[in-house]
Design a protein around this motif. Sequence first.
Motif, short mmCIF file in Angstrom:
data_model
loop_
_atom_site.label_atom_id
_atom_site.label_comp_id
_atom_site.label_asym_id
_atom_site.label_seq_id
_atom_site.Cartn_x
_atom_site.Cartn_y
_atom_site.Cartn_z
N SER A 190 38.53 19.06 23.85
CA SER A 190 39.24 20.25 24.32
C SER A 190 40.65 20.32 23.75
O SER A 190 41.18 21.40 23.49
CB SER A 190 39.29 20.25 25.86
OG SER A 190 39.98 19.11 26.35
N ALA A 191 41.27 19.14 23.52
CA ALA A 191 42.61 19.12 22.93
C ALA A 191 42.57 19.63 21.49
O ALA A 191 43.43 20.41 21.06
CB ALA A 191 43.18 17.70 22.98
N ILE A 192 41.56 19.19 20.73
CA ILE A 192 41.43 19.64 19.34
C ILE A 192 41.15 21.13 19.29
O ILE A 192 41.70 21.87 18.47
CB ILE A 192 40.30 18.85 18.63
CG1 ILE A 192 40.72 17.38 18.48
CG2 ILE A 192 39.98 19.46 17.27
CD1 ILE A 192 39.63 16.48 17.92
N GLU A 193 40.31 21.61 20.21
CA GLU A 193 39.98 23.04 20.26
C GLU A 193 41.22 23.86 20.57
O GLU A 193 41.44 24.94 20.01
CB GLU A 193 38.89 23.28 21.31
CG GLU A 193 38.36 24.70 21.35
CD GLU A 193 37.66 25.09 20.06
OE1 GLU A 193 37.66 26.30 19.74
OE2 GLU A 193 37.12 24.19 19.38
N PHE A 194 42.06 23.33 21.46
CA PHE A 194 43.30 24.03 21.81
C PHE A 194 44.23 24.12 20.61
O PHE A 194 44.85 25.16 20.36
CB PHE A 194 44.00 23.29 22.96
CG PHE A 194 45.35 23.84 23.29
CD1 PHE A 194 45.49 25.02 24.01
CD2 PHE A 194 46.50 23.18 22.87
CE1 PHE A 194 46.74 25.53 24.31
CE2 PHE A 194 47.76 23.68 23.16
CZ PHE A 194 47.88 24.86 23.88
N LEU A 195 44.33 23.03 19.85
CA LEU A 195 45.19 23.03 18.66
C LEU A 195 44.68 24.02 17.62
O LEU A 195 45.47 24.71 16.96
CB LEU A 195 45.24 21.62 18.06
CG LEU A 195 45.99 20.57 18.89
CD1 LEU A 195 45.83 19.18 18.28
CD2 LEU A 195 47.48 20.92 19.00
N SER B 68 45.60 27.42 18.54
CA SER B 68 47.05 27.62 18.43
C SER B 68 47.52 27.70 16.97
O SER B 68 48.71 27.87 16.71
CB SER B 68 47.79 26.48 19.14
OG SER B 68 47.44 26.44 20.51
N GLY B 69 46.58 27.56 16.01
CA GLY B 69 46.92 27.72 14.60
C GLY B 69 47.26 26.44 13.87
O GLY B 69 47.74 26.49 12.72
N PHE B 70 47.03 25.30 14.49
CA PHE B 70 47.33 24.03 13.82
C PHE B 70 46.16 23.60 12.93
O PHE B 70 45.00 23.87 13.23
CB PHE B 70 47.61 22.94 14.86
CG PHE B 70 48.91 23.13 15.60
CD1 PHE B 70 50.10 22.67 15.05
CD2 PHE B 70 48.94 23.77 16.83
CE1 PHE B 70 51.30 22.85 15.73
CE2 PHE B 70 50.13 23.95 17.51
CZ PHE B 70 51.31 23.49 16.96
N ASP B 71 46.51 22.92 11.85
CA ASP B 71 45.50 22.37 10.94
C ASP B 71 45.08 21.01 11.48
O ASP B 71 45.86 20.05 11.47
CB ASP B 71 46.08 22.24 9.53
CG ASP B 71 45.04 21.73 8.54
OD1 ASP B 71 43.85 21.62 8.94
OD2 ASP B 71 45.41 21.45 7.40
N VAL B 72 43.87 20.92 11.93
CA VAL B 72 43.40 19.68 12.54
C VAL B 72 42.49 18.90 11.60
O VAL B 72 41.90 17.89 11.99
CB VAL B 72 42.63 19.99 13.86
CG1 VAL B 72 43.55 20.62 14.87
CG2 VAL B 72 41.42 20.86 13.58
N SER B 73 42.41 19.34 10.33
CA SER B 73 41.50 18.68 9.39
C SER B 73 41.94 17.27 9.04
O SER B 73 41.14 16.42 8.68
CB SER B 73 41.37 19.52 8.11
OG SER B 73 42.64 19.66 7.49
#
Length: 210
Positions: free
Chosen positions: A192-197, A200-205
């Motif tokens: 859920s934290a990754i999904e939130f990021l 929010s427009g963050f690059d989580v790759s």
Amino acid sequence: DSIKHCNIETDQRFKMNESMTHMEELQVHIDNCEIEMMKRAAPMFDQFMHITQLPGISTLSAILIISEIGVDMKQFESDKQLTCWAGLAPANNESANKKKSVRISKAGQYLKPLLVQCALGAIKDKEGYFGIKYSRIKKRRGHKKAIIAIARMMLVSIYHMILTGETFNPSDYESFRNPNPPIKQQVLTEESAIEFLKKSGFDVSKLTKP
């Protein structure tokens, strides 16, 4: 007994005896009428008992209400039509955002007073559903309009209970009793934290799992 030792003139005693005899006779007639009414109501006993779930509705009240409106709610287009027929729908004649009248329409000469009496009984429980509703409406519109509103709510409830067979279980009751319920704490998981990021427009790759 309270007047046993009082000096009562013979003419007064005669009048009192006649009045007492008359009252006793009337009570006998009332009892006979209620017995006959219960006999005639027996085939529809389940329907009567069904609406006694409503606060303020006794068995006798239920019999009288159903005697007036029947058990076939399809004869009314909606609960609004029923309340209009019963004289419990306010005539909201509005023009240019100005309310001209809030008078109750003239109908239901037997049903309306009966439902008002039932409403008065229902609001005695200050913590009950109708008691809370009444208190809120009374603050804004006064006692008379508030009690009519409660009577109208009760008739609408009866309409739907008879139509659907459902029990009386108002969905907003708990919110009235507890207007500030505790906020449930959500457990934040890694997903859920990754999904939130992401949202929010963050690059989580480039994030790596530990």
